[in-house]
Design an enzyme around this catalytic site. Structure first.
Site, PDB file in Angstrom:
ATOM      1  N   CYS A   8       2.712 -11.083 -10.805  1.00 57.05           N
ATOM      2  CA  CYS A   8       4.170 -11.195 -10.904  1.00 57.05           C
ATOM      3  C   CYS A   8       4.764 -10.043 -11.704  1.00 57.05           C
ATOM      4  CB  CYS A   8       4.574 -12.539 -11.505  1.00 57.05           C
ATOM      5  SG  CYS A   8       3.781 -12.943 -13.076  1.00 57.05           S
ATOM      6  N   ARG A  31      -0.630 -15.774 -14.272  1.00 56.58           N
ATOM      7  CA  ARG A  31      -1.489 -16.513 -15.196  1.00 56.58           C
ATOM      8  C   ARG A  31      -0.656 -17.276 -16.220  1.00 56.58           C
ATOM      9  NH1 ARG A  31      -6.720 -15.591 -14.518  1.00 56.58           N
ATOM     10  NH2 ARG A  31      -7.420 -13.651 -13.508  1.00 56.58           N
ATOM     11  N   LYS A 102      -3.564   0.174  -6.036  1.00 61.86           N
ATOM     12  CA  LYS A 102      -4.215   1.451  -5.789  1.00 61.86           C
ATOM     13  C   LYS A 102      -5.099   1.793  -6.983  1.00 61.86           C
ATOM     14  CE  LYS A 102       0.048   2.671  -3.417  1.00 61.86           C
ATOM     15  NZ  LYS A 102       1.294   3.455  -3.468  1.00 61.86           N
ATOM     16  N   LYS A 186      -3.660   9.660  -5.509  1.00 63.59           N
ATOM     17  CA  LYS A 186      -2.303  10.193  -5.634  1.00 63.59           C
ATOM     18  C   LYS A 186      -1.710   9.857  -6.999  1.00 63.59           C
ATOM     19  CE  LYS A 186       0.424   6.464  -5.393  1.00 63.59           C
ATOM     20  NZ  LYS A 186       1.691   6.138  -6.099  1.00 63.59           N
ATOM     21  N   SER A 248       8.709   7.109 -10.771  1.00 67.47           N
ATOM     22  CA  SER A 248       7.250   7.181 -10.709  1.00 67.47           C
ATOM     23  C   SER A 248       6.625   6.926 -12.071  1.00 67.47           C
ATOM     24  CB  SER A 248       6.814   8.556 -10.192  1.00 67.47           C
ATOM     25  OG  SER A 248       5.419   8.714 -10.339  1.00 67.47           O
TER      26      SER A 248
END
Length: 321
Positions: A8, A31, A102, A186, A248
């Site tokens: 979440c 959790r 990722k 990346k 980012s």
């Protein structure tokens, strides 16, 4: 369809919001004691979006999995193994799992699908969802393209059909190794971009894009994937969102690291991924100077100014060697 999101945080909550918007019945799990879950339960919102009243929130993992058709996992990559051990205690066999994160496991150098398979077996339907996109843009209805991949073509096509929309166009991936490695790597290139911003070398981001994608393509090939995948949505296609965007997290981490303005609790996935990919580059004998340089700076072995100058301004060799 019944869709559950395990996690979440910013991205997990968005994926729950998105799944609800495209017509699925959604549960978001966190959790017990999670500050993010508590905030959502009390306010139905975070700093990016509001959840509909029909979206369920819970800390009951067994019930969440049992009542799902599709289970999206969006947590820190280094915590996947522990979560899979918890999932193993539930009724998980006939579900479709989608990894929306990722990274590479630092302790083993394994891709995230390998970690999942090691614990939950080879028969469970499993896909990855990677590529460019920021919550801040999506909630403003700014569209983007992403990619789904799996070791089962039918699973890939089913997930694409189930989750595609005008907001997120999902492409069919055909190189699971390349898509996982490219998506993870990346984030490290994003940290390098932030370091360039901090030292005033932002004009070198074009060189970073070209050379970064090239070295990642070499690792993908060495590990059995298709090197062209590095130039697709999982990696090069994600560079605008990672190397240039104000949103980012990894780019901002690299910039703040060099400036010395990091908060104690501020961490980016690219930090652990750099360490893991250095290990893989050694194991597969692949030269990866940018990612190795980023890791050396993060570990205090090199100054960012020296690393960046050596990387881009002093190397004389053929471009495609």
């Amino acid at each position: 369809m019944k869709v559950s999101v395990l996690g979440c945080g910013r991205w997990g909550t968005f994926l729950g919001w998105y799944s609800d918007k495209i017509g699925h019945n959604v549960t978001i799990w966190g959790r017990s004691g999670s500050k993010n879950l508590e905030e959502l339960e009390h306010t139905r919102k975070n700093k990016y979006l509001y959840l509909s009243e029909t979206t369920k929130l819970t800390n009951d993992l067994d019930a969440t999995i049992d009542n799902s058709d599709y289970i999206i996992i969006s947590i820190s990559s280094q915590h996947l193994r522990n979560l899979c051990e918890d999932i193993k205690k539930s009724n998980y066999e006939n579900k479709t799992f989608i990894l929306c994160m990722k990274g590479i496991e630092v302790s083993t150098g394994k891709r995230l699908t390998e970690v999942f398979r090691e614990i939950l077996g080879s028969k469970v339907k499993l896909a990855v969802w990677v590529g460019p996109g920021h919550v801040q843009s999506f909630v403003k209805r700014i569209p983007n393209c992403m990619v789904i991949d799996s070791d089962n073509k039918d699973v890939t096509e089913d997930v694409v059909k189930t989750f595609s929309s005008d907001l997120i166009r999902l492409y069919i991936g055909e190189d699971l190794i390349g898509d996982e490695l490219g998506a993870a790597a990346k984030n490290v290139i994003g940290i390098a971009a932030g370091m360039l911003d901090a030292v005033g070398y932002s004009s070198l981001k074009g060189a970073l894009m070209a050379r970064g994608a090239r070295e990642v393509s070499r690792l993908i090939k060495a590990m059995g994937g298709d090197e062209i995948t590095a130039y697709g949505l999982c990696h090069l296609g994600d560079y605008e969102a990672t190397l240039f965007s104000e949103f980012s997290n990894n780019r901002r981490y690299g910039e703040n690291f060099v400036r010395g303005t990091l908060n104690d609790d501020y961490l980016a996935e690219g930090v652990s991924t750099a360490k893991a990919i250095v290990k893989l580059s050694d194991d597969y004998n692949v030269e990866m100077p940018i990612i190795r340089g980023v890791d050396a700076v993060l570990n205090g072995e090199l100054s960012p100014h020296k690393m960046l100058k050596d990387m881009f301004l002093r190397s004389v060799k053929k471009e495609f060697y």
